[in-house]
Design a protein around this motif. Structure first.
Motif, short mmCIF file in Angstrom:
data_model
loop_
_atom_site.label_atom_id
_atom_site.label_comp_id
_atom_site.label_asym_id
_atom_site.label_seq_id
_atom_site.Cartn_x
_atom_site.Cartn_y
_atom_site.Cartn_z
N HIS A 1 0.85 -1.19 0.00
CA HIS A 1 0.00 0.00 0.00
C HIS A 1 0.89 1.24 0.00
CE1 HIS A 1 -2.50 -3.16 1.80
NE2 HIS A 1 -3.49 -2.54 1.20
N ARG B 1 -4.59 -0.97 -8.06
CA ARG B 1 -5.93 -0.90 -7.47
C ARG B 1 -5.98 0.36 -6.62
NH1 ARG B 1 -7.67 -6.30 -4.80
NH2 ARG B 1 -9.73 -5.45 -5.17
N ARG B 2 -7.19 0.85 -6.40
CA ARG B 2 -7.37 2.09 -5.63
C ARG B 2 -8.35 1.80 -4.51
NH1 ARG B 2 -9.10 5.10 -11.06
NH2 ARG B 2 -10.65 3.48 -10.78
N LEU B 3 -7.90 2.04 -3.29
CA LEU B 3 -8.69 1.75 -2.11
C LEU B 3 -8.97 3.05 -1.36
CD1 LEU B 3 -9.85 -0.39 -0.12
CD2 LEU B 3 -7.56 -0.46 0.92
N SER C 1 -13.49 0.84 0.54
CA SER C 1 -13.96 0.22 -0.70
C SER C 1 -12.98 0.50 -1.83
CB SER C 1 -15.35 0.71 -1.08
OG SER C 1 -15.34 2.10 -1.36
N TYR C 2 -12.91 -0.44 -2.76
CA TYR C 2 -12.11 -0.23 -3.96
C TYR C 2 -12.91 0.56 -4.96
CZ TYR C 2 -8.58 -3.49 -2.31
OH TYR C 2 -7.59 -4.08 -1.58
#
Length: 161
Positions: free
Chosen positions: A40, A114-116, A159-160
């Motif tokens: 991350h 990915r984006r969280l 949430s993604y």
């Protein structure tokens, strides 16, 4: 072993800035974390020729890495990295997410991240940057409230996007 120290004043003249990263906040008050496998991090990276401001660097890196556009970038401070050879600065900024595009490969390395979206209180743990990281996440959360005018209570679950 490198030492990391967090400062909220301007980067001292003569200390090179090698990276600019941003705590990017959605309108609901959550912060965007870039996810690469199990790692991350914040969106950001190295200055390129012709970029004159930290905001320019952060805008470009945000678009490249997490295919998002930002507004209202504000300087938070810098982390001094002392590797025992040549200390340098990693600038931290806070900004609002203005538009999130569908994920796409980073032009620098071809990876799609990915984006969280997470509560700012969770950012320090996810980044795993120790005390300095928690101090940065706390400063970013405070700036999101006081500078960007974002909410800090009753935030949605992670949430993604």
């Amino acid at each position: 072993m490198a030492r990391f120290r967090w400062f909220t004043h301007a980067v001292p003249e003569g200390l090179p800035v090698r990276q600019v990263y941003g705590f990017l906040f959605a309108s609901d008050g959550r912060v965007l974390i870039r996810v690469d496998g199990a790692k991350h991090s914040l969106p950001g990276g190295r200055p390129e020729l012709g970029e004159s401001t930290y905001a320019d660097i952060l805008r470009r890196e945000t678009l490249e890495e997490v295919t998002s556009e930002i507004t209202d970038p504000h300087y938070l401070g810098y982390q001094c990295v002392d590797d025992g050879v040549s200390p340098y600065a990693q600038v931290r900024m806070v900004a609002s997410l203005a538009r999130v595009h569908p994920p796409a490969p980073d032009p620098d390395n071809g990876r799609t991240y990915r984006r969280l979206l997470v509560h700012p209180d969770d950012a320090g743990d996810l980044l795993n940057w120790g005390t300095s990281g928690h101090m940065q996440a706390t400063a970013a959360a405070e700036a999101a409230i006081t500078v960007l005018g974002l909410p800090h209570r009753g935030l949605p679950a992670p949430s993604y996007i």
